[in-house]
Design an enzyme around this catalytic site. Structure first.
Site, PDB file in Angstrom:
ATOM      1  N   ASN A 102       0.777  -1.237   0.000  1.00  0.00           N
ATOM      2  CA  ASN A 102       0.000   0.000   0.000  1.00  0.00           C
ATOM      3  C   ASN A 102       0.813   1.294   0.000  1.00  0.00           C
ATOM      4  OD1 ASN A 102      -2.499  -1.408   0.118  1.00  0.00           O
ATOM      5  ND2 ASN A 102      -2.152  -1.767   2.275  1.00  0.00           N
ATOM      6  N   TYR A 103       2.064   1.256   0.434  1.00  0.00           N
ATOM      7  CA  TYR A 103       2.819   2.506   0.594  1.00  0.00           C
ATOM      8  C   TYR A 103       4.070   2.592  -0.260  1.00  0.00           C
ATOM      9  CZ  TYR A 103      -0.284   3.752   4.370  1.00  0.00           C
ATOM     10  OH  TYR A 103      -1.404   4.095   5.080  1.00  0.00           O
ATOM     11  N   ILE A 104       4.733   1.471  -0.502  1.00  0.00           N
ATOM     12  CA  ILE A 104       5.934   1.487  -1.343  1.00  0.00           C
ATOM     13  C   ILE A 104       5.499   1.335  -2.797  1.00  0.00           C
ATOM     14  CG2 ILE A 104       8.065   0.279  -1.928  1.00  0.00           C
ATOM     15  CD1 ILE A 104       8.188  -0.659   0.996  1.00  0.00           C
TER      16      ILE A 104
END
Length: 754
Positions: free
Chosen positions: A711-713
């Site tokens: 979800n973030y990288i």
């Protein structure tokens, strides 16, 4: 009623931030060939809400936003096929009897899905999500089956004859009787209140025994019945379980896929949640409350005007049928716990979800061109004479440097989780000269506890924010909320919210960590470094997890495996010495470990291997007979099992003889020093790989790498790692993630940078 779209998965919907106004389109130069084709332009953001601009905002920020904006990143593009195939779309008639979609030829449908590479296209209008949409609706949980007449709930030692609706609710609690949830007073209280409400709605007890106090209720008989049912399911043979699975898959098949603009695409969560007791995370005030059954009348379907409406269950009607092509959901309903909407959406590997992911990461990349101006402004405003500007500056600093979530106001009946803007007096402890201890419950009631060093001016401001008459339970940022903060960020970059900072800093941190990795060592060693980089990001984002119940057993199993590999290596080295004693003089260090393994240790290893072999053959015998029974074949005779176990007995004697004489027995094919050394080299490699994997498991036991990786990288960073360091993509992404991030795998090369 307008329903705001939510992200596909709960883990992805990480903050309550709302995208802000203003549109920016991604454009790129097109070739003559591309100009000849119809194109779909992808907008970088979708405008959902607008904020007024008359709040107190930084004048410096307004000036900065007038500067020339950096070029918007181009849509990723992989090399087009030299001879593009035309996609043939066939839509067959729909059987109205059961609402099933008649599928295209399977090979043709697979080609449709494979050929549509949206990341090579451009999209003119981001508000239109689809032109045609056909699907078969949703699957409802099965109707409740009443318990046998002899299975009752008891009240003050008297059986209670409950109506089916109330019996079902009582059964929800009974099934959890020995869990930690059922021992929680809040869980008990909420359950019993809802149980009594349902009991009253359904006409009360049939035999006049009316439960009034939870303490006098006995769910033991119901619990015992459910345990018997569980045990019976466990006793099903592997073939019976397989058959049930196949039947379930056949039933669900029509609901798994839909037709989006003529393409067959997968549906995500096509099942309506079954009723049950809400558990929640952490100390949730609503834990134990009844999640009520959802009926077709509660469900809103969404499909195109020409699509046949799926037939609802007999005796029911759909709540509403819409034809809204500006949204990405197929069905929705309102759940009763938090009074929020639940959605049936496209699967993670669908084109619409891929476009959404791409935009999110491109938005974070776009922040690169504004981050320096933002940091300069909030550093300056740390000394502003306007208190609101100071609070905005400190909050932006904390979100940028420590990846705090923005946070928002919570109702009294929600879990007491906070973010930056909702921090209270007691959540921050100041230790001069500039150390700050954060201690609060973040998203999903995960504790955020960190002692960090902050800028001296930030420390002074936090001291000011805690100045009397402030006291515990008072808001630290008493003039600030996420809407004001996001509105300020909007002045720098269209669509910028606090959540974009988390994605940007996570991906930027990963890029920096990957730059430090050297291209050397085995794949296992490279993966250890990759996971270490991922772990740095997970710690930044506070993606923690509790140690799993099976962690200790898994570590023990891995340790035992390494011990056995070491033992095999020592056996082979002993065999070398038995063949040629001069080898010891040639290379004494090579044989140093031979004397390290004492007989007691070796005996334990022998016993473990023999026990495992016996268990393996016993299970094999049962499994083979279950298969034969299912296929209508005669079972294996007991003599077959005895034959297998006799081999194990011979191995046990062999090991005992080795232990007594010290003479190693190896295969005839290995009666050669060079061959033995080659086998030892292979074992060394396996030991090294297993040791690295064990260290990785230990290091990651309390850190959730998946949340940050998915979800973030930016997934293109993981693709870069694999392509640059010759690591199979399967080592980083599971099959489902490879489908979800196909756009990243095909569009990023080894030189791509965030």
């Amino acid at each position: 009623m307008t329903v705001k779209q939510k992200n596909e998965s709960a883990s992805d919907d990480d903050d309550d931030d709302v995208p802000l106004a203003r549109k920016t389109k991604v454009r790129r130069k097109r070739t003559a060939k591309e100009d000849a084709d119809a194109k779909i332009e992808i907008n970088t953001i979708k405008e959902e809400d607008k904020y007024d601009s008359d709040e107190a905002l930084s004048s410096v920020a307004k000036k900065r936003c007038k500067k020339a904006e950096p070029k918007t990143p181009k849509v990723p593009k992989s090399k087009p096929s030299k001879t593009p195939k035309k996609i043939v779309k066939r839509e067959k008639s729909v059987e109205k009897q059961n609402g099933d979609l008649e599928e295209d030829d399977s090979k043709e449908s697979a080609e449709d899905s494979e050929e549509f590479k949206w990341w090579e296209k451009e999209n003119d209008d981001d508000t239109i999500k689809w032109n045609t949409l056909k699907h078969n609706g949703v699957i409802f949980p099965p109707a409740y089956e009443p318990l046998p007449s002899h299975v009752k709930m008891y009240y003050k030692s008297k059986p209670v004859d409950l109506p089916p609706q109330a019996e079902e609710v009582a059964g929800f609690f009974a099934a959890l009787l020995e869990s930690d949830h059922a021992k929680n007073p809040v869980f008990q209280k909420n359950f019993f209140e809802d149980f009594l409400e349902v009991l009253e709605e359904s006409g009360g007890s049939r035999n006049g025994v009316q439960p009034e106090k939870f303490e006098d209720c006995d769910f033991g008989k119901m619990f015992d019945y459910f345990q018997v049912q569980k045990d019976q399911k466990k006793q099903l043979s592997a073939q019976e379980k397989k058959q049930l699975k196949l039947e379930k898959e056949a039933f669900e098949e029509p609901y798994k896929f839909c037709y989006l603009d003529g393409r067959k695409e997968q549906v995500g969560n096509f099942r309506i949640e079954p009723p049950g007791l809400f558990r929640g995370r952490g100390a949730h005030p609503k834990t134990g409350k009844l999640k009520r059954r959802v009926y077709p009348e509660d469900v809103v379907l969404n499909l195109d005007n020409e699509a046949p409406v799926p037939v609802p269950p007999e005796g029911h009607n759909w709540g509403e049928v819409r034809h809204d092509n500006t949204v990405q959901w197929l069905a929705m309903w309102r759940e009763n716990i938090s009074n929020s909407f639940k959605y049936v959406r496209f699967a993670a590997n669908s084109s619409l979800k891929g476009i959404s992911d791409f935009k999110k990461f491109e938005k974070a990349r776009q922040l690169r061109g504004y981050i320096d101006a933002i940091r300069a402004d909030y550093t300056k405003n740390l000394k502003s004479k306007v208190m609101l500007e100071r609070q905005i500056a400190v909050a932006t600093y904390l979100i940028d440097v420590f990846a705090l979530r923005a946070g928002g106001e919570k109702a009294d009946d929600e879990a007491d989780t906070v973010g930056c803007c909702s921090l209270r007096y007691e959540h921050v402890t100041l230790k001069p000269p500039n150390n700050v201890i954060f201690d609060f419950l973040g998203k999903d009631s995960i504790r955020f506890y960190q002692e960090v060093q902050v800028d001296k001016q930030v420390f002074k401001n936090l001291t000011l924010f805690k100045k009397p008459p402030k006291k515990p339970s008072d808001q630290l940022f008493d003039r600030l909320d996420p809407s004001i903060l996001n509105k300020q960020l909007q002045n720098y970059m269209p669509g910028l919210t606090a959540k974009v900072f988390r994605t940007y800093n996570a991906s930027k941190t990963m890029q920096d960590q990957l730059d430090l990795i050297s291209n050397e060592g085995t794949v296992a060693e490279k993966m250890l470094r990759y996971n270490a980089a991922n772990r740095t990001v997970a710690i930044l984002c506070n993606h923690q997890r509790s140690v799993t119940k099976g962690h200790a057993a898994a570590v023990q199993k891995a340790t035992e495996k390494i011990e056995e590999l070491e033992w095999q290596k020592i056996r082979l080295k002993r065999a070398i010495l038995a063949l040629d004693k001069t080898e010891l003089k040639k290379n004494p260090r090579y044989f140093e470990e031979v004397g390290d393994l004492v007989k007691e240790q070796e005996s334990v290893i022998h016993a473990r291997i023999i026990e495992r072999e016996r268990e393996k053959y016993n299970k094999k015998f049962v499994r083979e007979n279950e298969k034969r029974k299912f296929d209508g074949e005669p079972p294996l005779p007991e003599s077959q099992l005895h034959e297998w176990l006799e081999k194990v007995d011979e191995l046990e004697k062999e090991y005992a003889e080795e232990l007594e004489t010290g003479v190693q027995q190896v295969k005839t094919s290995l009666q050669n020093v060079d061959k033995l050394k080659a086998q030892i080299e292979k074992l060394d490699h396996r030991i090294e790989t297993s040791t690295i994997q064990l260290k990785d498991r230990e290091d990651n036991s309390q850190v959730a790498l998946g949340t940050s990786k998915i979800n973030y990288i930016d997934p293109r960073l993981s693709v870069v790692f694999c392509k640059k360091f010759d690591v199979p993509i399967e080592k980083v992404f599971t099959k489902s993630l490879r489908e979800k991030f196909k756009w990243a795998i095909e569009s990023a090369d080894a030189n791509w940078r965030f």
